[in-house]
Design a protein around this motif. Structure first.
Motif, PDB file in Angstrom:
ATOM      1  N   ASN A  34       6.294  -5.667  11.661  1.00 47.90           N
ATOM      2  CA  ASN A  34       5.001  -5.784  11.139  1.00 47.90           C
ATOM      3  C   ASN A  34       4.894  -6.830   9.725  1.00 47.90           C
ATOM      4  OD1 ASN A  34       5.849  -3.242  10.409  1.00 47.90           O
ATOM      5  ND2 ASN A  34       3.832  -2.771   9.825  1.00 47.90           N
ATOM      6  N   GLY A  35       6.175  -7.161   9.310  1.00 48.78           N
ATOM      7  CA  GLY A  35       6.362  -7.986   8.012  1.00 48.78           C
ATOM      8  C   GLY A  35       6.615  -7.050   6.772  1.00 48.78           C
ATOM      9  N   ALA A  36       6.454  -7.575   5.551  1.00 54.04           N
ATOM     10  CA  ALA A  36       6.725  -6.758   4.329  1.00 54.04           C
ATOM     11  C   ALA A  36       5.329  -5.803   4.156  1.00 54.04           C
ATOM     12  CB  ALA A  36       6.670  -7.813   3.502  1.00 54.04           C
ATOM     13  N   VAL A  37       5.793  -4.677   4.205  1.00 61.40           N
ATOM     14  CA  VAL A  37       4.882  -3.573   3.913  1.00 61.40           C
ATOM     15  C   VAL A  37       5.067  -2.864   2.525  1.00 61.40           C
ATOM     16  CG1 VAL A  37       4.243  -3.397   6.147  1.00 61.40           C
ATOM     17  CG2 VAL A  37       6.050  -1.892   5.415  1.00 61.40           C
ATOM     18  N   GLY A  38       4.223  -2.144   2.030  1.00 65.16           N
ATOM     19  CA  GLY A  38       4.442  -1.453   0.745  1.00 65.16           C
ATOM     20  C   GLY A  38       5.028   0.063   0.890  1.00 65.16           C
ATOM     21  N   PRO A  39       5.605   0.390   0.030  1.00 68.45           N
ATOM     22  CA  PRO A  39       6.069   1.852   0.042  1.00 68.45           C
ATOM     23  C   PRO A  39       5.084   2.780   0.534  1.00 68.45           C
ATOM     24  CG  PRO A  39       6.749   0.962  -2.143  1.00 68.45           C
ATOM     25  CD  PRO A  39       5.790   0.046  -1.308  1.00 68.45           C
ATOM     26  N   GLY A  40       5.480   3.400   1.516  1.00 66.16           N
ATOM     27  CA  GLY A  40       4.597   4.438   2.196  1.00 66.16           C
ATOM     28  C   GLY A  40       3.738   4.190   3.177  1.00 66.16           C
ATOM     29  N   ALA A  41       3.761   2.778   3.585  1.00 72.74           N
ATOM     30  CA  ALA A  41       3.040   2.125   4.531  1.00 72.74           C
ATOM     31  C   ALA A  41       3.903   2.251   5.795  1.00 72.74           C
ATOM     32  CB  ALA A  41       2.894   0.793   4.461  1.00 72.74           C
ATOM     33  N   ASP A  42       2.921   2.050   7.297  1.00 68.64           N
ATOM     34  CA  ASP A  42       3.683   2.185   8.327  1.00 68.64           C
ATOM     35  C   ASP A  42       4.764   0.907   8.468  1.00 68.64           C
ATOM     36  OD1 ASP A  42       2.786   4.853   8.897  1.00 68.64           O
ATOM     37  OD2 ASP A  42       1.043   3.808  10.301  1.00 68.64           O
ATOM     38  N   CYS A  43       5.878   1.310   8.915  1.00 71.42           N
ATOM     39  CA  CYS A  43       7.023   0.421   9.254  1.00 71.42           C
ATOM     40  C   CYS A  43       7.013   0.290  10.710  1.00 71.42           C
ATOM     41  CB  CYS A  43       8.287   0.610   8.576  1.00 71.42           C
ATOM     42  SG  CYS A  43       9.640  -0.518   9.086  1.00 71.42           S
ATOM     43  N   ILE A  44       6.570  -0.742  11.591  1.00 73.97           N
ATOM     44  CA  ILE A  44       6.741  -0.730  12.925  1.00 73.97           C
ATOM     45  C   ILE A  44       7.693  -1.447  13.654  1.00 73.97           C
ATOM     46  CG2 ILE A  44       5.017  -1.162  14.838  1.00 73.97           C
ATOM     47  CD1 ILE A  44       2.775  -0.907  13.087  1.00 73.97           C
ATOM     48  N   LYS A  45       8.189  -1.067  14.805  1.00 78.02           N
ATOM     49  CA  LYS A  45       9.175  -1.852  15.633  1.00 78.02           C
ATOM     50  C   LYS A  45       8.803  -1.811  16.990  1.00 78.02           C
ATOM     51  CE  LYS A  45      13.410  -0.748  12.352  1.00 78.02           C
ATOM     52  NZ  LYS A  45      12.420   0.123  11.581  1.00 78.02           N
TER      53      LYS A  45
END
Length: 279
Positions: A169-180
């Motif tokens: 889901n692209g560049a996300v900030g610290p603490g955000a959801d990182c999705i695959k």
């Protein structure tokens, strides 16, 4: 004098106890099980950074790679397995050897660097392997894939290397959801496991045909877009084809898992991964 003699006797007994304890531990580690701590995310979500497991060395028999390498940089000690079991090296055979099965999660020695790696065995000797549009093809046939939903983790620095995960889901900030994206892959023979995809991976989602040589195996990480594996030659940072004698053992079960920077940080241990079977 008697007390002095008693002191030296106690010291000698302690030395002997430590010596035999080390011998027993060395034999256990060489013959039966080897501890392994997952340092990177190439096998997510089957294996997470911080998973601690024991490798079953009895699964495939024994070769020079079964011997431990002893590396204590602080003390200038660097003894490789080849230095200890050199008499078993060079003929790509094993003692009491059993062939691995497709779908096994295998720990093996890197053909060039000698470092221990862990990947999934997908290609057997004499087979062809190819990636077409992100789909694994074995002997010209695509593997079966089913939708497995999403794998979601927190975007943060992970493990001792302190690397953040890559996100679909692209560049996300610290603490955000990182999705695959997650898919369930079924290999020929019926072995099923989950794989992750992020996007096009350095041309490794579309490759030429790999012809697996006799006596060698083709390994891939389950985190397909974040794994340097047999799709890349050893000279390019991958592992290439892995010789039979380089197999160390099969990973069967996670003992515990630490989400922190060290496995000693018990307060970061993941409660859902104790004695978890590896599929």
């Amino acid at each position: 004098m008697a007390s002095e003699g008693g002191f030296f006797s106690a010291v000698w007994e302690t030395i002997k106890t430590i010596f035999w304890a080390l011998i027993i531990a060395g034999v256990f580690r060489t013959v039966f099980y080897q501890p392994f701590w997952i340092p990177s995310g190439s096998m997510k979500d089957t294996l997470l950074i911080g998973d601690f497991l024991f490798v079953n060395k009895m699964a495939y028999g024994y070769s020079y790679a079964s011997c431990p390498s002893i590396r204590l940089q602080r003390f200038g000690i660097d003894v490789d397995a080849q230095d200890i079991c050199f008499f078993l090296d060079g003929d790509n055979t094993r003692l009491f050897g059993d062939e691995p099965e497709r779908g096994d999660v295998v720990v093996f020695r890197h053909p060039s660097t000698g470092q221990d790696y862990i990947k999934r065995l997908v290609g057997l000797p004499g087979e062809t392997v190819q990636m077409i549009d992100g789909v694994l093809h074995i002997n010209g046939e695509p593997v079966q894939l089913e939708d497995g939903g999403q794998f979601v983790e927190t975007y943060e620095r992970q493990g001792p290397e302190g690397r953040p995960p890559r996100c679909e889901n692209g560049a996300v900030g610290p603490g955000a959801d990182c999705i695959k994206s997650r898919q369930i892959e079924t290999l020929p023979g019926g072995s099923s496991h989950s794989i992750l995809n992020i996007g096009d991976y350095r041309g490794a989602d579309d490759t030429g045909v790999f012809n697996v040589p006799e006596g060698h195996y083709f390994m891939m990480g389950d985190n397909r877009d974040n794994s340097l594996d047999s799709r890349f030659p050893a000279s390019a940072g991958g592992v290439g084809y892995v010789p039979f004698e380089n197999l160390i053992g099969r990973a069967d079960r996670i003992m515990f898992s630490s989400a922190g920077r060290s496995m000693l940080f018990f307060w970061t241990w993941r409660s859902d991964r104790y004695f978890k079977a590896i599929e």
